[in-house]
Each structure stands twice: as structure tokens, then as C-alpha cells.
Scaffold this motif. Structure first.
Motif, PDB file in Angstrom:
ATOM      1  N   ALA A  24     -27.162   2.568  42.397  1.00  0.00           N
ATOM      2  CA  ALA A  24     -27.225   1.921  43.712  1.00  0.00           C
ATOM      3  C   ALA A  24     -26.916   2.903  44.824  1.00  0.00           C
ATOM      4  O   ALA A  24     -27.445   2.788  45.930  1.00  0.00           O
ATOM      5  CB  ALA A  24     -26.249   0.750  43.765  1.00  0.00           C
ATOM      6  N   LEU A  25     -26.062   3.884  44.550  1.00  0.00           N
ATOM      7  CA  LEU A  25     -25.631   4.813  45.591  1.00  0.00           C
ATOM      8  C   LEU A  25     -26.385   6.135  45.566  1.00  0.00           C
ATOM      9  O   LEU A  25     -26.085   7.030  46.347  1.00  0.00           O
ATOM     10  CB  LEU A  25     -24.127   5.059  45.464  1.00  0.00           C
ATOM     11  CG  LEU A  25     -23.267   3.804  45.645  1.00  0.00           C
ATOM     12  CD1 LEU A  25     -21.806   4.135  45.460  1.00  0.00           C
ATOM     13  CD2 LEU A  25     -23.511   3.165  46.998  1.00  0.00           C
ATOM     14  N   ASP A  26     -27.358   6.257  44.689  1.00  0.00           N
ATOM     15  CA  ASP A  26     -28.134   7.488  44.609  1.00  0.00           C
ATOM     16  C   ASP A  26     -28.984   7.619  45.872  1.00  0.00           C
ATOM     17  O   ASP A  26     -29.685   6.693  46.261  1.00  0.00           O
ATOM     18  CB  ASP A  26     -29.037   7.468  43.371  1.00  0.00           C
ATOM     19  CG  ASP A  26     -29.736   8.786  43.154  1.00  0.00           C
ATOM     20  OD1 ASP A  26     -29.140   9.837  43.467  1.00  0.00           O
ATOM     21  OD2 ASP A  26     -30.886   8.780  42.670  1.00  0.00           O
ATOM     22  N   GLY A  27     -28.898   8.759  46.510  1.00  0.00           N
ATOM     23  CA  GLY A  27     -29.639   8.963  47.748  1.00  0.00           C
ATOM     24  C   GLY A  27     -29.044   8.129  48.864  1.00  0.00           C
ATOM     25  O   GLY A  27     -27.836   7.989  48.978  1.00  0.00           O
ATOM     26  N   GLN A  28     -29.880   7.537  49.674  1.00  0.00           N
ATOM     27  CA  GLN A  28     -29.437   6.673  50.770  1.00  0.00           C
ATOM     28  C   GLN A  28     -29.482   5.233  50.266  1.00  0.00           C
ATOM     29  O   GLN A  28     -30.551   4.679  50.063  1.00  0.00           O
ATOM     30  CB  GLN A  28     -30.357   6.851  51.977  1.00  0.00           C
ATOM     31  CG  GLN A  28     -29.953   6.056  53.180  1.00  0.00           C
ATOM     32  CD  GLN A  28     -28.614   6.506  53.753  1.00  0.00           C
ATOM     33  OE1 GLN A  28     -28.263   7.667  53.687  1.00  0.00           O
ATOM     34  NE2 GLN A  28     -27.877   5.572  54.314  1.00  0.00           N
ATOM     35  N   PRO A  29     -28.320   4.613  50.043  1.00  0.00           N
ATOM     36  CA  PRO A  29     -28.333   3.264  49.476  1.00  0.00           C
ATOM     37  C   PRO A  29     -28.928   2.244  50.434  1.00  0.00           C
ATOM     38  O   PRO A  29     -28.633   2.254  51.624  1.00  0.00           O
ATOM     39  CB  PRO A  29     -26.861   2.962  49.220  1.00  0.00           C
ATOM     40  CG  PRO A  29     -26.106   3.881  50.105  1.00  0.00           C
ATOM     41  CD  PRO A  29     -26.969   5.083  50.309  1.00  0.00           C
ATOM     42  N   SER A  30     -29.787   1.395  49.897  1.00  0.00           N
ATOM     43  CA  SER A  30     -30.347   0.327  50.718  1.00  0.00           C
ATOM     44  C   SER A  30     -29.525  -0.934  50.509  1.00  0.00           C
ATOM     45  O   SER A  30     -28.825  -1.085  49.510  1.00  0.00           O
ATOM     46  CB  SER A  30     -31.812   0.061  50.325  1.00  0.00           C
ATOM     47  OG  SER A  30     -31.868  -0.525  49.038  1.00  0.00           O
ATOM     48  N   VAL A  31     -29.623  -1.840  51.443  1.00  0.00           N
ATOM     49  CA  VAL A  31     -28.918  -3.110  51.338  1.00  0.00           C
ATOM     50  C   VAL A  31     -29.392  -3.852  50.084  1.00  0.00           C
ATOM     51  O   VAL A  31     -28.586  -4.463  49.376  1.00  0.00           O
ATOM     52  CB  VAL A  31     -29.153  -3.964  52.609  1.00  0.00           C
ATOM     53  CG1 VAL A  31     -28.585  -5.357  52.447  1.00  0.00           C
ATOM     54  CG2 VAL A  31     -28.569  -3.268  53.818  1.00  0.00           C
ATOM     55  N   GLU A  32     -30.682  -3.767  49.801  1.00  0.00           N
ATOM     56  CA  GLU A  32     -31.237  -4.453  48.636  1.00  0.00           C
ATOM     57  C   GLU A  32     -30.659  -3.896  47.335  1.00  0.00           C
ATOM     58  O   GLU A  32     -30.307  -4.663  46.429  1.00  0.00           O
ATOM     59  CB  GLU A  32     -32.770  -4.338  48.614  1.00  0.00           C
ATOM     60  CG  GLU A  32     -33.463  -5.057  49.745  1.00  0.00           C
ATOM     61  CD  GLU A  32     -33.466  -4.255  51.049  1.00  0.00           C
ATOM     62  OE1 GLU A  32     -33.247  -3.022  51.029  1.00  0.00           O
ATOM     63  OE2 GLU A  32     -33.669  -4.877  52.110  1.00  0.00           O
ATOM     64  N   ASP A  33     -30.552  -2.568  47.232  1.00  0.00           N
ATOM     65  CA  ASP A  33     -30.002  -1.951  46.019  1.00  0.00           C
ATOM     66  C   ASP A  33     -28.560  -2.372  45.796  1.00  0.00           C
ATOM     67  O   ASP A  33     -28.164  -2.743  44.691  1.00  0.00           O
ATOM     68  CB  ASP A  33     -30.068  -0.419  46.102  1.00  0.00           C
ATOM     69  CG  ASP A  33     -31.486   0.108  46.024  1.00  0.00           C
ATOM     70  OD1 ASP A  33     -32.364  -0.601  45.494  1.00  0.00           O
ATOM     71  OD2 ASP A  33     -31.716   1.239  46.493  1.00  0.00           O
ATOM     72  N   VAL A  34     -27.766  -2.320  46.852  1.00  0.00           N
ATOM     73  CA  VAL A  34     -26.352  -2.679  46.739  1.00  0.00           C
ATOM     74  C   VAL A  34     -26.215  -4.158  46.419  1.00  0.00           C
ATOM     75  O   VAL A  34     -25.407  -4.542  45.565  1.00  0.00           O
ATOM     76  CB  VAL A  34     -25.590  -2.303  48.023  1.00  0.00           C
ATOM     77  CG1 VAL A  34     -24.162  -2.816  47.977  1.00  0.00           C
ATOM     78  CG2 VAL A  34     -25.608  -0.785  48.221  1.00  0.00           C
ATOM     79  N   SER A  35     -27.009  -5.004  47.046  1.00  0.00           N
ATOM     80  CA  SER A  35     -26.956  -6.443  46.777  1.00  0.00           C
ATOM     81  C   SER A  35     -27.331  -6.749  45.332  1.00  0.00           C
ATOM     82  O   SER A  35     -26.691  -7.587  44.681  1.00  0.00           O
ATOM     83  CB  SER A  35     -27.900  -7.197  47.716  1.00  0.00           C
ATOM     84  OG  SER A  35     -27.469  -7.076  49.038  1.00  0.00           O
ATOM     85  N   ARG A  36     -28.345  -6.074  44.819  1.00  0.00           N
ATOM     86  CA  ARG A  36     -28.775  -6.277  43.432  1.00  0.00           C
ATOM     87  C   ARG A  36     -27.645  -5.931  42.468  1.00  0.00           C
ATOM     88  O   ARG A  36     -27.353  -6.683  41.537  1.00  0.00           O
ATOM     89  CB  ARG A  36     -30.010  -5.422  43.133  1.00  0.00           C
ATOM     90  CG  ARG A  36     -30.499  -5.532  41.692  1.00  0.00           C
ATOM     91  CD  ARG A  36     -31.648  -4.579  41.415  1.00  0.00           C
ATOM     92  NE  ARG A  36     -31.403  -3.203  41.848  1.00  0.00           N
ATOM     93  CZ  ARG A  36     -30.659  -2.322  41.185  1.00  0.00           C
ATOM     94  NH1 ARG A  36     -30.055  -2.657  40.074  1.00  0.00           N
ATOM     95  NH2 ARG A  36     -30.505  -1.092  41.645  1.00  0.00           N
ATOM     96  N   VAL A  37     -26.976  -4.828  42.715  1.00  0.00           N
ATOM     97  CA  VAL A  37     -25.879  -4.408  41.835  1.00  0.00           C
ATOM     98  C   VAL A  37     -24.692  -5.359  41.978  1.00  0.00           C
ATOM     99  O   VAL A  37     -24.053  -5.715  40.975  1.00  0.00           O
ATOM    100  CB  VAL A  37     -25.475  -2.949  42.116  1.00  0.00           C
ATOM    101  CG1 VAL A  37     -24.217  -2.571  41.361  1.00  0.00           C
ATOM    102  CG2 VAL A  37     -26.614  -2.020  41.735  1.00  0.00           C
ATOM    103  N   ARG A  38     -24.403  -5.797  43.196  1.00  0.00           N
ATOM    104  CA  ARG A  38     -23.307  -6.762  43.390  1.00  0.00           C
ATOM    105  C   ARG A  38     -23.566  -8.029  42.567  1.00  0.00           C
ATOM    106  O   ARG A  38     -22.652  -8.596  41.978  1.00  0.00           O
ATOM    107  CB  ARG A  38     -23.150  -7.139  44.862  1.00  0.00           C
ATOM    108  CG  ARG A  38     -22.504  -6.058  45.681  1.00  0.00           C
ATOM    109  CD  ARG A  38     -22.201  -6.518  47.102  1.00  0.00           C
ATOM    110  NE  ARG A  38     -20.747  -6.633  47.198  1.00  0.00           N
ATOM    111  CZ  ARG A  38     -20.093  -7.770  47.222  1.00  0.00           C
ATOM    112  NH1 ARG A  38     -20.737  -8.908  47.197  1.00  0.00           N
ATOM    113  NH2 ARG A  38     -18.789  -7.796  47.288  1.00  0.00           N
TER     114      ARG A  38
END
Length: 94
Positions: A24-38
Motif C-alpha cells: 500500500a505504501l510502495d511509491g506514492q500511496p493512493s487513498v484507494e490503496d490504503v483504503s483497500r488494505v485497511r
């Protein structure tokens, strides 16, 4: 550990949570990536808290690194580094 196995609920003891947080934090994290992991970590409060701390840290570092040193300081640092003779340095293990 597979995605079907539950998280252990112990910070940094779950390989899956570490992998998901890193992705989720690889590169520039997007809101979607962080939300998916949450959502995937929702059953483990300690893992969600680690994710939140990591996101806050990455965002803070990204903001702090946007500022650049004044040109005069950059020149002084470059000149100082050019004068350093690496053979004269004594590096020891701590």
C-alpha cells in the motif's frame, strides 16, 4: 500465511499484514490503496494502527522533503564534500 488465515493480532508478527502495508505504501500511496488494505486488515486493530502510523509518517516525510536548501547552502555543502578525502576517514562498527 494466506489471505484466508486470520491475523495474529500482534504488531509485526503477521507476514500478510507487513506485505499488505508495504504494498500500500510502495511509491506514492493512493487513498484507494490504503483504503483497500485497511479493509483487509479490519479484523486486526493493531495492524490497522500500524498502517495509519506508516501512512502518516510517509506523508510527513514527503512534505518535509519538498523543501530544498537555499542555493548558497547547497554550494557550501558541495564544496565541503569535495574537500573531504575519504582515505582519511576512520569508519568503525558500532
Amino acid at each position: 500465511m494466506t489471505r484466508d488465515e486470520p491475523c495474529l493480532g500482534v504488531p509485526n508478527q503477521c507476514d500478510l499484514s507487513r506485505q499488505l502495508i508495504a504494498q500500500a505504501l510502495d511509491g506514492q500511496p493512493s487513498v484507494e490503496d490504503v483504503s483497500r488494505v485497511r479493509i483487509e486488515l479490519a479484523s486486526c486493530l493493531p495492524c490497522v494502527q500500524i498502517l495509519d502510523v506508516e501512512v502518516q509518517f510517509k506523508l510527513a516525510m514527503g512534505q518535509a522533503c519538498r523543501e530544498s536548501a537555499p542555493a548558497s547552502l547547497q554550494i557550501r555543502i558541495t564544496e565541503t564534500l569535495q574537500r573531504v578525502v575519504l582515505d582519511d576517514l576512520d569508519i568503525q562498527d558500532f
